[in-house]
Design an enzyme around this catalytic site. Structure first.
Site, PDB file in Angstrom:
ATOM      1  N   GLY A 132      -2.918  -1.850  -6.568  1.00  0.00           N
ATOM      2  CA  GLY A 132      -1.656  -2.726  -6.542  1.00  0.00           C
ATOM      3  C   GLY A 132      -1.983  -4.037  -7.883  1.00  0.00           C
ATOM      4  N   GLN A 133      -0.900  -4.294  -8.352  1.00  0.00           N
ATOM      5  CA  GLN A 133      -1.043  -5.512  -9.439  1.00  0.00           C
ATOM      6  C   GLN A 133      -1.065  -6.583  -8.845  1.00  0.00           C
ATOM      7  OE1 GLN A 133      -0.396  -5.362 -13.214  1.00  0.00           O
ATOM      8  NE2 GLN A 133      -1.306  -6.757 -12.500  1.00  0.00           N
TER       9      GLN A 133
ATOM     10  N   ARG B  65      -3.508 -10.283   4.227  1.00  0.00           N
ATOM     11  CA  ARG B  65      -3.994 -11.544   4.877  1.00  0.00           C
ATOM     12  C   ARG B  65      -2.847 -12.534   5.226  1.00  0.00           C
ATOM     13  NH1 ARG B  65      -8.555 -10.612   1.107  1.00  0.00           N
ATOM     14  NH2 ARG B  65     -10.181 -10.990   2.156  1.00  0.00           N
TER      15      ARG B  65
ATOM     16  N   HIS C  91       0.832  -1.024  -0.037  1.00  0.00           N
ATOM     17  CA  HIS C  91      -0.052   0.032   0.199  1.00  0.00           C
ATOM     18  C   HIS C  91       1.043   1.259   0.137  1.00  0.00           C
ATOM     19  CE1 HIS C  91      -2.735  -2.893   2.466  1.00  0.00           C
ATOM     20  NE2 HIS C  91      -3.474  -2.417   1.362  1.00  0.00           N
TER      21      HIS C  91
HETATM   22  O1  PAF Z   1      -7.837  -3.942  -2.847  1.00  0.00           O
HETATM   23  C1  PAF Z   1      -8.345  -3.491  -1.943  1.00  0.00           C
HETATM   24  O2  PAF Z   1      -7.924  -3.441  -0.667  1.00  0.00           O
HETATM   25  C2  PAF Z   1     -10.091  -3.441  -1.903  1.00  0.00           C
HETATM   26  O3  PAF Z   1     -10.432  -4.222  -2.790  1.00  0.00           O
HETATM   27  C3  PAF Z   1     -10.359  -2.072  -2.359  1.00  0.00           C
HETATM   28  C4  PAF Z   1      -9.880  -1.718  -3.771  1.00  0.00           C
HETATM   29  C5  PAF Z   1      -9.652  -1.278  -1.252  1.00  0.00           C
HETATM   30  C6  PAF Z   1     -12.056  -2.003  -2.412  1.00  0.00           C
HETATM   31  O4  PAF Z   1     -12.304  -2.032  -1.031  1.00  0.00           O
END
Ligand code: PAF
Length: 280
Positions: free
Chosen positions: A147-148, A187, A37
């Site tokens: 993200g890819q 996760r 992120h």
């Molecule tokens: O990739 C994620 O974390 C989720 O699918 C997103 C794009 C934030 C939508 O809730």
């Protein structure tokens, strides 16, 4: 940096930013932020001058027996990470704010969403497109960065933006990997050391496939069989899918065509569902 919970407040803030000539970058997240992120925040910062990170564990993208309740939530640490990384605003609405009583509108892309994760998680991508469109309308971003690692999600959102004439540009940042090759994912915190060790076979199997392609293998069936074989050596892994797909349409491929496809894998490692993919 400030945090905003209310949609009205976020919308007027975004409108004010746009009218004073700022370019807005949105990084949509469900929190539990990791380097994957944070690297998307870096990209948004490079391309825009006001970066909004949304943190919202979106209930509509989880199925009834999935991990919505146990999904890691660590807002304070997340806000601190956003501050350190130079984001300007964290938007973290409540569920009631996003989906008030009587909420009944959903947005569904129906082609790209139908394969891969769409098979085992039938309403997942509909929940993603719905919440992303809402977030786009709330934060009014010039660009949104994804993200890819979630390759199908990226393709679906790109398609939604084209189909619905949304003026936000979708930017996709590369998958971040730990030193051992494991793709960063919120996760991953579910994994014990033993499980993590076995989960590493997922990224290793992608690399095996990539090596096969690099040394000239053209047969998708051979590559998929090799990946499944590699994963099946691990006692804790149950394969959900292994597929070579077109990188835009996510349609299954028959023959390798260099630079246009991705190998996508989803697998259970005991009770944890992981996905990963690689460009071929
Ligand atoms: O990739 C994620 O974390 C989720 O699918 C997103 C794009 C934030 C939508 O809730």
């Amino acid at each position: 940096m400030h945090t905003i919970q209310l949609i009205n407040e976020m919308q007027s803030h975004a409108t004010a930013l746009r009218s004073s000539g700022h370019l807005i970058g949105l990084v949509p997240t469900m929190g539990s932020l990791h380097e994957g992120h944070l690297s998307l925040i870096d990209i948004a910062k490079e391309k825009t001058d006001k970066v909004i990170v949304s943190i919202f564990v979106n209930p509509t993208q989880f199925g009834p027996n999935e991990d919505f309740d146990k999904y890691p939530r660590m807002l304070e640490e997340d806000v601190e990470k956003c501050r350190e990384r130079g984001a300007d605003i964290v938007f973290n609405p409540t569920i009631k704010e996003m989906y008030p009583n009587g909420y009944s509108t959903y947005v569904a892309e129906e082609q790209i969403s139908s394969g891969l994760c769409g098979v085992s998680r039938p309403h997942h991508l509909r929940g993603v497109t719905t919440v992303c469109l809402k977030l786009f309308n709330i934060t009014r971003p010039d660009i949104a960065v994804f993200g890819q690692k979630d390759a199908q999600q990226c393709a679906v959102i790109r398609k939604m933006v084209v189909d619905l004439n949304i003026s936000t540009e979708i930017v996709v940042g590369p998958t971040q990997r730990d030193d051992d090759g494991m793709a960063t994912s919120s996760r991953n915190v579910y994994l014990s050391d033993k499980q993590r060790k076995e989960a590493l076979n997922i990224s290793m199997s992608l690399q095996i496939a990539k090596d096969m392609v690099n040394s000239g293998t053209k047969s998708v069936d051979r590559i998929v069989a090799e990946v499944i074989h590699h994963l099946s050596l691990s006692r804790r892994i149950r394969v959900i899918y292994v597929q070579v797909v077109d990188r835009n349409t996510m349609e299954p491929a028959r023959e390798i065509s260099l630079g246009t496809q991705r190998l996508c894998v989803a697998a259970w490692v005991d009770q944890t569902r992981l996905i990963d993919n690689i460009e071929l």
